[in-house]
Design an enzyme around this catalytic site. Sequence first.
Site, PDB file in Angstrom:
ATOM      1  N   LYS A  16       0.843  -1.207   0.000  1.00 28.13           N
ATOM      2  CA  LYS A  16       0.000   0.000   0.000  1.00 28.13           C
ATOM      3  C   LYS A  16       0.876   1.255   0.000  1.00 28.13           C
ATOM      4  O   LYS A  16       0.656   2.177  -0.771  1.00 28.13           O
ATOM      5  CB  LYS A  16      -0.930   0.019   1.228  1.00 28.13           C
ATOM      6  CG  LYS A  16      -1.825  -1.215   1.337  1.00 28.13           C
ATOM      7  CD  LYS A  16      -2.769  -1.121   2.525  1.00 28.13           C
ATOM      8  CE  LYS A  16      -2.070  -1.128   3.888  1.00 28.13           C
ATOM      9  NZ  LYS A  16      -1.329  -2.383   4.174  1.00 28.13           N
ATOM     10  N   ARG A  91      -9.785   0.657   9.070  1.00 30.19           N
ATOM     11  CA  ARG A  91      -9.153  -0.605   9.437  1.00 30.19           C
ATOM     12  C   ARG A  91     -10.164  -1.596  10.010  1.00 30.19           C
ATOM     13  O   ARG A  91      -9.809  -2.714  10.339  1.00 30.19           O
ATOM     14  CB  ARG A  91      -8.179  -0.351  10.547  1.00 30.19           C
ATOM     15  CG  ARG A  91      -6.702  -0.177  10.320  1.00 30.19           C
ATOM     16  CD  ARG A  91      -6.078  -0.906   9.226  1.00 30.19           C
ATOM     17  NE  ARG A  91      -4.812  -1.467   9.583  1.00 30.19           N
ATOM     18  CZ  ARG A  91      -3.644  -0.906   9.332  1.00 30.19           C
ATOM     19  NH1 ARG A  91      -3.556   0.235   8.715  1.00 30.19           N
ATOM     20  NH2 ARG A  91      -2.542  -1.516   9.681  1.00 30.19           N
ATOM     21  N   ARG A 130      11.849  -5.573   4.862  1.00 29.61           N
ATOM     22  CA  ARG A 130      11.572  -4.148   4.617  1.00 29.61           C
ATOM     23  C   ARG A 130      12.508  -3.258   5.431  1.00 29.61           C
ATOM     24  O   ARG A 130      12.789  -3.535   6.593  1.00 29.61           O
ATOM     25  CB  ARG A 130      10.127  -3.830   4.984  1.00 29.61           C
ATOM     26  CG  ARG A 130       9.855  -2.326   4.936  1.00 29.61           C
ATOM     27  CD  ARG A 130       8.405  -1.981   4.933  1.00 29.61           C
ATOM     28  NE  ARG A 130       7.715  -2.395   6.141  1.00 29.61           N
ATOM     29  CZ  ARG A 130       6.419  -2.207   6.334  1.00 29.61           C
ATOM     30  NH1 ARG A 130       5.690  -1.642   5.388  1.00 29.61           N
ATOM     31  NH2 ARG A 130       5.856  -2.615   7.443  1.00 29.61           N
ATOM     32  N   ARG A 162      11.334  -1.345  10.995  1.00 30.68           N
ATOM     33  CA  ARG A 162      10.251  -0.939  11.893  1.00 30.68           C
ATOM     34  C   ARG A 162      10.125  -1.934  13.046  1.00 30.68           C
ATOM     35  O   ARG A 162      10.308  -3.134  12.867  1.00 30.68           O
ATOM     36  CB  ARG A 162       8.915  -0.895  11.125  1.00 30.68           C
ATOM     37  CG  ARG A 162       8.661   0.430  10.489  1.00 30.68           C
ATOM     38  CD  ARG A 162       7.495   0.451   9.539  1.00 30.68           C
ATOM     39  NE  ARG A 162       6.265  -0.159  10.007  1.00 30.68           N
ATOM     40  CZ  ARG A 162       5.123  -0.131   9.316  1.00 30.68           C
ATOM     41  NH1 ARG A 162       5.076   0.486   8.132  1.00 30.68           N
ATOM     42  NH2 ARG A 162       4.047  -0.710   9.776  1.00 30.68           N
ATOM     43  N   ARG A 173      -0.141  -9.056  13.349  1.00 29.84           N
ATOM     44  CA  ARG A 173      -0.775  -8.046  12.477  1.00 29.84           C
ATOM     45  C   ARG A 173      -1.608  -8.729  11.402  1.00 29.84           C
ATOM     46  O   ARG A 173      -2.681  -8.239  11.030  1.00 29.84           O
ATOM     47  CB  ARG A 173       0.306  -7.170  11.835  1.00 29.84           C
ATOM     48  CG  ARG A 173       0.933  -6.215  12.835  1.00 29.84           C
ATOM     49  CD  ARG A 173       2.228  -5.635  12.326  1.00 29.84           C
ATOM     50  NE  ARG A 173       2.066  -4.819  11.145  1.00 29.84           N
ATOM     51  CZ  ARG A 173       3.060  -4.498  10.320  1.00 29.84           C
ATOM     52  NH1 ARG A 173       4.286  -4.945  10.568  1.00 29.84           N
ATOM     53  NH2 ARG A 173       2.838  -3.753   9.286  1.00 29.84           N
TER      54      ARG A 173
END
Length: 223
Positions: A16, A91, A130, A162, A173
């Site tokens: 996204k 969400r 990432r 992160r 998640r």
Amino acid sequence: MTELNLILLGPPGAGKGTQGERLTASEPLEYIVTGEILRAAVREASELGLQAKGYMDEGQLVPDELVIGLILERVRAEQATDGFLLDGFPRNIAQGEALDGALSQLGRDLNGVLLIEVPDEEIVRRLSGRRVSSSGRIYHVEFDPPKVAGKDDVDGTDLIQRDDDKPDTIRKRLAVYHEQTAPLIGYYEERGLLHRFDGTAPADEVEAHVRKTISTLRLEDAV
Ligand code: AP5
């Protein structure tokens, strides 16, 4: 140009942010990224940040009472623009209903929901590789490496991982996504707003498909 209001939907790590950055580099849409707004609040150690941090580190959603007002305020403030691209909001169904209520009060429409689909096993691979810059630019050690390892291409600052990109948190998640966020797919599909994209394709291909859909939506909106 007529206004275009869009949502980017999809599991964590679907791409996204990658697509949002690319699209808004040329599309005149206000890019509202909930995760970035919350991470900035954590960095600043604001009241919101202090409250949000624990939930984010655990891979849980930050409670609606903290998030809904904050994001809708941003949406309301963008009245004069050509439209918005919301990334990370809504969400859950309660957030979707709150957005509908705010848009209807403002006399604005939601024009489309762009769903980027990627299977869970690929998500774990993507998020563990990432790396991000402090200004939010996104890289991947294998799929989209920076020119110099560990450094941002634009300002040369260090890239970091992160806190919520650790394997245990990624799995949490994903569970939260399936339980709380995925019901939004049906919510928007039954209103004819949903557009699906295969997020396993290379980022350039995903971008080309998304851009084609945005052009079609603009044409429909202009009629
Ligand atoms: P948020 O920041 O929104 O995280 P997320 O939705 O989990 O999404 P990500 O940012 O992890 O992934 P992405 O889809 O943007 O993928 P990316 O482009 O980086 O939210 C974080 C937390 O904040 C939440 O857990 C929650 O606690 C809180 N929060 C946020 N919004 C909230 C809300 N509304 N209510 C309550 N709480 C909220 O790509 C991932 C990796 O893959 C990158 O390395 C990239 O380079 C690579 N990649 C991208 N596309 C491709 C491709 N096509 N092929 C190969 N690799 C690719």
